[in-house]
Design a protein around this motif. Structure first.
Motif, PDB file in Angstrom:
ATOM      1  N   ALA A 156       0.895  -1.151   0.079  1.00 20.63           N
ATOM      2  CA  ALA A 156       0.369   0.411   0.463  1.00 20.63           C
ATOM      3  C   ALA A 156       1.198   1.366   0.149  1.00 20.63           C
ATOM      4  O   ALA A 156       1.671   1.615   0.308  1.00 20.63           O
ATOM      5  CB  ALA A 156      -0.742   0.349   0.822  1.00 20.63           C
ATOM      6  N   GLY A 157       0.169   2.378  -1.013  1.00 19.13           N
ATOM      7  CA  GLY A 157       1.078   3.330  -1.182  1.00 19.13           C
ATOM      8  C   GLY A 157       0.435   4.480   0.329  1.00 19.13           C
ATOM      9  O   GLY A 157      -0.610   4.227   0.713  1.00 19.13           O
ATOM     10  N   LEU A 158       1.299   4.900   0.115  1.00 22.94           N
ATOM     11  CA  LEU A 158       1.184   5.954   2.018  1.00 22.94           C
ATOM     12  C   LEU A 158       0.011   6.799   2.281  1.00 22.94           C
ATOM     13  O   LEU A 158      -0.769   7.393   2.532  1.00 22.94           O
ATOM     14  CB  LEU A 158       2.103   6.783   2.376  1.00 22.94           C
ATOM     15  CG  LEU A 158       1.937   7.805   3.752  1.00 22.94           C
ATOM     16  CD1 LEU A 158       1.876   7.339   4.711  1.00 22.94           C
ATOM     17  CD2 LEU A 158       2.833   9.173   3.454  1.00 22.94           C
ATOM     18  N   VAL A 159      -0.600   7.619   0.375  1.00 24.08           N
ATOM     19  CA  VAL A 159      -1.763   8.879   0.566  1.00 24.08           C
ATOM     20  C   VAL A 159      -2.665   7.068   0.421  1.00 24.08           C
ATOM     21  O   VAL A 159      -3.545   7.367   1.493  1.00 24.08           O
ATOM     22  CB  VAL A 159      -1.610   8.937  -1.194  1.00 24.08           C
ATOM     23  CG1 VAL A 159      -3.073   9.579  -1.132  1.00 24.08           C
ATOM     24  CG2 VAL A 159      -0.760  10.015  -0.862  1.00 24.08           C
ATOM     25  N   ASP A 160      -2.687   5.911  -0.636  1.00 22.62           N
ATOM     26  CA  ASP A 160      -3.744   5.258   0.023  1.00 22.62           C
ATOM     27  C   ASP A 160      -4.574   4.546   1.505  1.00 22.62           C
ATOM     28  O   ASP A 160      -4.789   4.373   2.066  1.00 22.62           O
ATOM     29  CB  ASP A 160      -3.455   3.957  -1.128  1.00 22.62           C
ATOM     30  CG  ASP A 160      -3.370   4.833  -2.578  1.00 22.62           C
ATOM     31  OD1 ASP A 160      -4.457   5.497  -2.764  1.00 22.62           O
ATOM     32  OD2 ASP A 160      -3.573   3.299  -3.618  1.00 22.62           O
ATOM     33  N   ALA A 161      -3.146   4.616   2.132  1.00 23.36           N
ATOM     34  CA  ALA A 161      -2.681   4.145   3.622  1.00 23.36           C
ATOM     35  C   ALA A 161      -3.858   5.122   4.927  1.00 23.36           C
ATOM     36  O   ALA A 161      -4.777   4.672   5.728  1.00 23.36           O
ATOM     37  CB  ALA A 161      -1.903   3.613   3.739  1.00 23.36           C
ATOM     38  N   VAL A 162      -3.916   6.336   4.097  1.00 22.49           N
ATOM     39  CA  VAL A 162      -3.962   7.263   5.415  1.00 22.49           C
ATOM     40  C   VAL A 162      -5.207   7.561   4.575  1.00 22.49           C
ATOM     41  O   VAL A 162      -6.234   7.452   5.142  1.00 22.49           O
ATOM     42  CB  VAL A 162      -3.184   7.903   5.001  1.00 22.49           C
ATOM     43  CG1 VAL A 162      -3.335   9.750   5.688  1.00 22.49           C
ATOM     44  CG2 VAL A 162      -1.591   8.060   5.466  1.00 22.49           C
ATOM     45  N   GLY A 163      -5.585   7.443   3.216  1.00 26.13           N
ATOM     46  CA  GLY A 163      -6.807   7.887   2.449  1.00 26.13           C
ATOM     47  C   GLY A 163      -7.791   6.668   3.755  1.00 26.13           C
ATOM     48  O   GLY A 163      -8.967   7.015   4.001  1.00 26.13           O
ATOM     49  N   ALA A 164      -7.140   5.559   3.679  1.00 27.00           N
ATOM     50  CA  ALA A 164      -7.754   4.285   3.773  1.00 27.00           C
ATOM     51  C   ALA A 164      -8.422   4.616   5.261  1.00 27.00           C
ATOM     52  O   ALA A 164      -9.267   4.107   5.921  1.00 27.00           O
ATOM     53  CB  ALA A 164      -7.391   2.990   4.112  1.00 27.00           C
ATOM     54  N   SER A 165      -7.679   4.487   6.074  1.00 31.38           N
ATOM     55  CA  SER A 165      -7.420   5.108   7.853  1.00 31.38           C
ATOM     56  C   SER A 165      -8.337   6.133   8.298  1.00 31.38           C
ATOM     57  O   SER A 165      -9.083   5.641   8.837  1.00 31.38           O
ATOM     58  CB  SER A 165      -6.517   4.748   8.815  1.00 31.38           C
ATOM     59  OG  SER A 165      -6.109   4.776   9.865  1.00 31.38           O
ATOM     60  N   CYS A 166      -8.877   7.114   7.297  1.00 33.53           N
ATOM     61  CA  CYS A 166      -9.844   8.037   7.774  1.00 33.53           C
ATOM     62  C   CYS A 166     -10.644   8.032   6.882  1.00 33.53           C
ATOM     63  O   CYS A 166     -11.767   9.053   6.837  1.00 33.53           O
ATOM     64  CB  CYS A 166      -9.208   9.525   6.596  1.00 33.53           C
ATOM     65  SG  CYS A 166      -7.842  10.249   8.406  1.00 33.53           S
ATOM     66  N   ALA A 167     -11.551   6.914   6.189  1.00 28.45           N
ATOM     67  CA  ALA A 167     -12.516   6.718   5.800  1.00 28.45           C
ATOM     68  C   ALA A 167     -13.570   6.146   6.048  1.00 28.45           C
ATOM     69  O   ALA A 167     -13.537   5.223   6.541  1.00 28.45           O
ATOM     70  CB  ALA A 167     -12.179   5.575   4.138  1.00 28.45           C
ATOM     71  N   VAL A 168     -14.154   7.320   6.788  1.00 32.70           N
ATOM     72  CA  VAL A 168     -15.575   6.784   7.773  1.00 32.70           C
ATOM     73  C   VAL A 168     -16.416   6.707   7.518  1.00 32.70           C
ATOM     74  O   VAL A 168     -17.078   7.414   5.738  1.00 32.70           O
ATOM     75  CB  VAL A 168     -15.898   8.316   8.174  1.00 32.70           C
ATOM     76  CG1 VAL A 168     -16.764   8.501   9.425  1.00 32.70           C
ATOM     77  CG2 VAL A 168     -15.144   9.302   8.926  1.00 32.70           C
ATOM     78  N   PRO A 169     -16.972   5.246   8.038  1.00 35.65           N
ATOM     79  CA  PRO A 169     -18.446   4.827   7.054  1.00 35.65           C
ATOM     80  C   PRO A 169     -19.514   5.665   6.841  1.00 35.65           C
ATOM     81  O   PRO A 169     -20.292   6.252   7.662  1.00 35.65           O
ATOM     82  CB  PRO A 169     -18.376   3.956   8.092  1.00 35.65           C
ATOM     83  CG  PRO A 169     -17.179   4.053   8.807  1.00 35.65           C
ATOM     84  CD  PRO A 169     -16.394   4.675   8.851  1.00 35.65           C
ATOM     85  N   GLY A 170     -19.834   6.280   5.234  1.00 31.71           N
ATOM     86  CA  GLY A 170     -21.445   6.726   5.483  1.00 31.71           C
ATOM     87  C   GLY A 170     -21.450   8.166   5.007  1.00 31.71           C
ATOM     88  O   GLY A 170     -21.454   8.885   4.726  1.00 31.71           O
ATOM     89  N   VAL A 171     -19.626   8.447   5.058  1.00 29.13           N
ATOM     90  CA  VAL A 171     -18.788   9.948   4.797  1.00 29.13           C
ATOM     91  C   VAL A 171     -18.378  10.269   3.828  1.00 29.13           C
ATOM     92  O   VAL A 171     -18.241  10.767   2.922  1.00 29.13           O
ATOM     93  CB  VAL A 171     -18.180  10.175   6.299  1.00 29.13           C
ATOM     94  CG1 VAL A 171     -17.831  12.058   5.807  1.00 29.13           C
ATOM     95  CG2 VAL A 171     -19.657  10.505   7.898  1.00 29.13           C
ATOM     96  N   TRP A 172     -16.907   8.778   3.706  1.00 33.80           N
ATOM     97  CA  TRP A 172     -16.825   9.022   2.643  1.00 33.80           C
ATOM     98  C   TRP A 172     -16.205   7.730   2.646  1.00 33.80           C
ATOM     99  O   TRP A 172     -16.361   6.635   2.630  1.00 33.80           O
ATOM    100  CB  TRP A 172     -14.654   9.149   2.685  1.00 33.80           C
ATOM    101  CG  TRP A 172     -14.640  10.590   3.726  1.00 33.80           C
ATOM    102  CD1 TRP A 172     -14.196  11.076   5.241  1.00 33.80           C
ATOM    103  CD2 TRP A 172     -14.211  11.934   3.135  1.00 33.80           C
ATOM    104  NE1 TRP A 172     -14.214  12.148   5.494  1.00 33.80           N
ATOM    105  CE2 TRP A 172     -14.875  12.892   4.404  1.00 33.80           C
ATOM    106  CE3 TRP A 172     -15.188  12.377   1.838  1.00 33.80           C
ATOM    107  CZ2 TRP A 172     -14.856  14.560   3.854  1.00 33.80           C
ATOM    108  CZ3 TRP A 172     -15.340  13.609   1.720  1.00 33.80           C
ATOM    109  CH2 TRP A 172     -15.204  14.928   3.479  1.00 33.80           C
TER     110      TRP A 172
END
Length: 227
Positions: A156-172
């Motif tokens: 996993a690249g850094l951008v995708d890893a952080v994006g995944a960690s911040c992907a709040v269900p129902g919001v992102w």
């Protein structure tokens, strides 16, 4: 091997500002949390973790928080989705199955396109990929409910890893990495501090912004059994 760990929990944009403020304030008192040997970040904490692990000075990060914010899409979440998340987590005896139920809802939700959200993180995070300092970023598989931890040793690249960690269900939208979809690591735990289990950590600090209201800050010695 002995070392120091810093665990950074979730809390949205409020959590980012609050955690940076705590880190900068403690640095002024001679307490260098940025000197940790390993950083574990969940959701907002993953963003702060990247900043710290990349060597940015706490004071500079703090001053950046005082500047007018860059325009970017705002998250909108009402009490209905929050209640749904809490209900699912509190009525299931199996936390992995509960997270999978939340994941199915997250995958079906109509939110900002994944590619557009990714551009936000590309602009927000330092260029150059994973930092040299050990950084762990937590997330949850939206299909299976499995807890995962990304770091520089994986694909996993850094951008995708952080994006995944911040992907709040129902919001992102959950983030695609390989053939899997990942959502906010905070679905499992606000801080996922138990990721330290199995490591020999002589000292640690944990900063968690509970319920977006900057209500708590726990700093403590941590001893985790090492194999």
């Amino acid at each position: 091997m002995d070392g120091r760990a810093l665990v950074l929990g979730g809390g949205g944009v409020t959590g980012i500002a609050w955690e940076i403020g705590v880190i900068a304030g403690l640095a002024d008192l001679g307490i260098d949390l940025a000197g940790a040997d390993v950083i574990i970040g969940t959701s907002a904490g993953s963003v702060v973790g990247v900043d710290i692990a990349s060597g940015q000075r706490p004071e500079a990060l703090y001053q950046a928080q005082l500047a007018p914010p860059d325009p970017e899409p705002a998250a909108r979440i009402g009490w209905g989705p929050i209640g749904r998340l809490l209900w699912v987590m509190n009525t299931s005896r199996d936390p992995v199955r509960a997270r999978a139920r939340i994941g199915r809802w997250a995958l079906a939700a109509r939110t900002m396109p994944e590619a557009d959200r990714r551009k936000v993180f590309q602009a927000r995070l330092p260029a150059g990929g994973w930092p040299a300092k050990m950084l762990k970023v937590t997330a949850v598989d939206a299909r299976t409910g499995e807890f995962v931890v990304f770091d520089s040793s994986g694909e996993a690249g850094l951008v995708d890893a952080v994006g995944a960690s911040c992907a709040v269900p129902g919001v992102w939208r959950p983030v695609t990495i390989g053939n899997r979809r990942f959502m906010d690591g905070g679905v499992r735990s606000i801080a996922n501090a138990d990721e330290l289990a199995g490591r020999h950590v002589s000292r640690g600090g944990m900063i968690v912004d509970q319920l977006l209201d900057a209500a708590s800050c726990g700093l403590a010695d941590v001893t985790a059994g090492g194999g």
